[in-house]
Every structure is written in structure tokens, then in C-alpha cells.
Design a protein around this motif. Structure first.
Motif, mmCIF file in Angstrom:
data_model
loop_
_atom_site.group_PDB
_atom_site.id
_atom_site.type_symbol
_atom_site.label_atom_id
_atom_site.label_comp_id
_atom_site.label_asym_id
_atom_site.label_seq_id
_atom_site.Cartn_x
_atom_site.Cartn_y
_atom_site.Cartn_z
ATOM 1 N N ARG A 86 -14.398 -68.078 17.543
ATOM 2 C CA ARG A 86 -14.601 -69.668 18.149
ATOM 3 C C ARG A 86 -14.196 -70.463 16.615
ATOM 4 O O ARG A 86 -14.384 -70.101 15.819
ATOM 5 C CB ARG A 86 -16.551 -70.031 17.824
ATOM 6 N N LEU A 91 -20.922 -71.306 14.847
ATOM 7 C CA LEU A 91 -21.293 -70.990 15.419
ATOM 8 C C LEU A 91 -22.396 -70.504 14.414
ATOM 9 O O LEU A 91 -22.179 -71.714 13.477
ATOM 10 C CB LEU A 91 -20.694 -69.636 15.084
ATOM 11 N N PRO A 92 -23.889 -70.114 14.604
ATOM 12 C CA PRO A 92 -25.117 -70.718 13.578
ATOM 13 C C PRO A 92 -24.541 -69.054 12.358
ATOM 14 O O PRO A 92 -23.652 -68.733 12.453
ATOM 15 C CB PRO A 92 -25.832 -70.259 14.209
ATOM 16 N N PRO A 93 -25.077 -69.538 10.658
ATOM 17 C CA PRO A 93 -24.834 -68.909 9.939
ATOM 18 C C PRO A 93 -25.856 -67.424 10.202
ATOM 19 O O PRO A 93 -27.085 -67.552 10.709
ATOM 20 C CB PRO A 93 -25.210 -69.150 8.636
ATOM 21 N N VAL A 95 -21.573 -66.671 9.072
ATOM 22 C CA VAL A 95 -20.586 -66.164 9.891
ATOM 23 C C VAL A 95 -18.928 -65.712 8.659
ATOM 24 O O VAL A 95 -19.617 -66.105 7.547
ATOM 25 C CB VAL A 95 -19.768 -67.512 10.624
ATOM 26 N N ARG A 97 -14.620 -66.011 8.558
ATOM 27 C CA ARG A 97 -14.123 -67.289 8.621
ATOM 28 C C ARG A 97 -12.625 -67.276 7.798
ATOM 29 O O ARG A 97 -12.630 -66.534 6.556
ATOM 30 C CB ARG A 97 -15.156 -68.349 7.658
ATOM 31 N N GLU A 110 -13.806 -68.555 13.543
ATOM 32 C CA GLU A 110 -15.233 -68.231 12.508
ATOM 33 C C GLU A 110 -15.536 -66.750 14.241
ATOM 34 O O GLU A 110 -15.849 -67.021 14.899
ATOM 35 C CB GLU A 110 -16.706 -69.231 12.851
ATOM 36 N N ILE A 111 -16.309 -65.945 13.277
ATOM 37 C CA ILE A 111 -16.742 -64.387 14.010
ATOM 38 C C ILE A 111 -18.128 -64.325 13.351
ATOM 39 O O ILE A 111 -18.831 -64.591 12.445
ATOM 40 C CB ILE A 111 -16.461 -63.161 14.135
ATOM 41 N N PRO A 112 -19.425 -63.814 14.260
ATOM 42 C CA PRO A 112 -20.594 -63.901 13.609
ATOM 43 C C PRO A 112 -20.533 -62.832 12.434
ATOM 44 O O PRO A 112 -19.770 -62.036 12.804
ATOM 45 C CB PRO A 112 -20.929 -63.050 14.735
ATOM 46 N N ALA A 113 -21.502 -62.571 11.847
ATOM 47 C CA ALA A 113 -21.089 -62.004 10.441
ATOM 48 C C ALA A 113 -22.461 -61.049 10.418
ATOM 49 O O ALA A 113 -22.717 -59.815 9.723
ATOM 50 C CB ALA A 113 -21.663 -62.793 8.744
ATOM 51 N N ALA A 114 -23.294 -61.531 11.983
ATOM 52 C CA ALA A 114 -24.503 -60.568 11.704
ATOM 53 C C ALA A 114 -24.656 -60.523 13.485
ATOM 54 O O ALA A 114 -24.289 -61.517 13.714
ATOM 55 C CB ALA A 114 -25.745 -60.894 10.904
ATOM 56 N N GLY A 115 -25.483 -59.671 13.094
ATOM 57 C CA GLY A 115 -26.018 -59.434 15.276
ATOM 58 C C GLY A 115 -24.732 -58.427 16.004
ATOM 59 O O GLY A 115 -25.913 -58.174 17.739
#
Length: 179
Positions: A86, A91-93, A95, A97, A110-115
Motif C-alpha cells: 500500500r 494501513l493500520p499500525p 507497518v 515502511r 507500506e506492508i503490515p508488520a503483523a498478522g
């Protein structure tokens, strides 16, 4: 990739790409792939060719925004997941970046850092255009930081004069068409 699949995709890209003079600024000839994606033959040919390129992937990473369309189509064809890379702030934190330079300024991906567990996954990056290489390089850096094995990138169109391939080296890039 088979010569037949590449040839079909290349012909439709050439036939359907719209060229717009002086956009987004004077002297630039913009290559608009929107008609390629809106045409059922064009979308099918591009999807088939990119899926052949990324056949060994266990995850597709599509870059905001047209890479989402292409990446989702390729992932569906390969029966694998699709990660949306994205633009910053979407995105929600937490992330991961990466800031990078574009032809006309700078941006953030950015990409998710969790999940989503990316460590050890074989990922192919899919996008519409390789220009200066900043976007693909930033996506590759993010995925690598998350522990993914980035196998390569597949794009519909490469703007060879902007030398983006050199910027993303040594990452292999497959372009369906070169302008």
C-alpha cells in the motif's frame, strides 16, 4: 514463459495501450494501460503471461494500485494469496515502511508488520509499469525486511529509457512489453 503466451500478451498490449502526449507534464508521452485492463482479451492475456512468470510463487505482492488488480488476478490463477503493498498511511499500525523516489517526487510504501507471516515465503512482485524502478525496489526492500524470499518482479510494460531495471538489480524482472 511460452512464446505463444508472451506473443499474445505483447500484441494486445501494443494494440490497446493509449498514448497521451504531455501528461503528466510537457514532453512526457504517457502510456495508459487502462484500456488493456478494461478489455477482456487484454486482461486475460496479461494475467496468463504474468502467472507463467510467477508460477513458483506462494504469495503475490501487488503494488498500489494497478498492481492490486493484476496481482489479484495472477494470485487467483495460481491459487495463492495476494499481499497488497500500500501507499503510505493506508494501513493500520504496525507497518513496515519504505520511502523512495519517483520520476516526479517521492512516495512511501507500506506492508503490515503483523498478522501476515512473510518469513520464508517465495514472493513475486506484480505491477503495471517499471519506470525508474523506485516502486519495485521499495516493495522488494519491504518484503525482504519482513523475511520474504523475493523471487522476482513481473510487469506489463517497461519504460526502458528510464533504466528502472538497473535500479532493482539484481532482482530479476520480466516485462511483457518494452517501450
Amino acid at each position: 514463459m511460452s512464446a505463444r503466451t508472451l506473443g499474445a500478451a505483447r500484441a494486445l498490449i501494443g494494440e490497446l495501450t493509449r498514448e497521451v502526449d504531455d501528461f503528466p507534464e510537457p514532453g512526457v508521452q504517457f502510456k495508459d494501460l487502462t484500456p488493456v485492463l478494461a478489455d477482456r482479451r487484454g486482461l486475460a492475456a496479461v494475467t496468463a503471461a504474468l502467472a507463467e512468470v510467477a508460477a513458483d510463487a506462494d504469495l503475490i505482492a501487488g503494488i498500489d494500485a494497478r498492481g492490486f488488480l493484476l496481482g489479484a488476478a495472477v494470485a487467483t490463477r495460481l491459487d495463492v494469496g495476494m499481499l497488497a503493498v500500500r501507499k503510505g498511511g493506508k494501513l493500520p499500525p504496525p507497518v513496515l515502511r519504505q520511502e523512495y523516489l519517483l520520476e516526479y517526487g517521492s512516495a512511501v510504501l507500506e506492508i503490515p508488520a503483523a498478522g501476515i507471516e512473510l518469513a520464508g515465503r517465495r514472493v513475486w512482485i506484480i505491477d503495471d509499469v517499471l519506470a525508474t524502478g523506485g516502486t519495485v525496489a521499495a516493495a522488494g526492500a519491504l518484503l525482504t525486511e519482513a523475511g520474504a524470499a523475493v523471487a522476482g518482479a513481473g510487469v506489463v510494460l517497461e519504460l526502458a529509457a528510464l533504466d528502472g531495471r538497473a535500479r532493482v538489480a539484481p532482482l530479476p524482472v520480466t516485462s511483457l512489453s518494452v517501450a
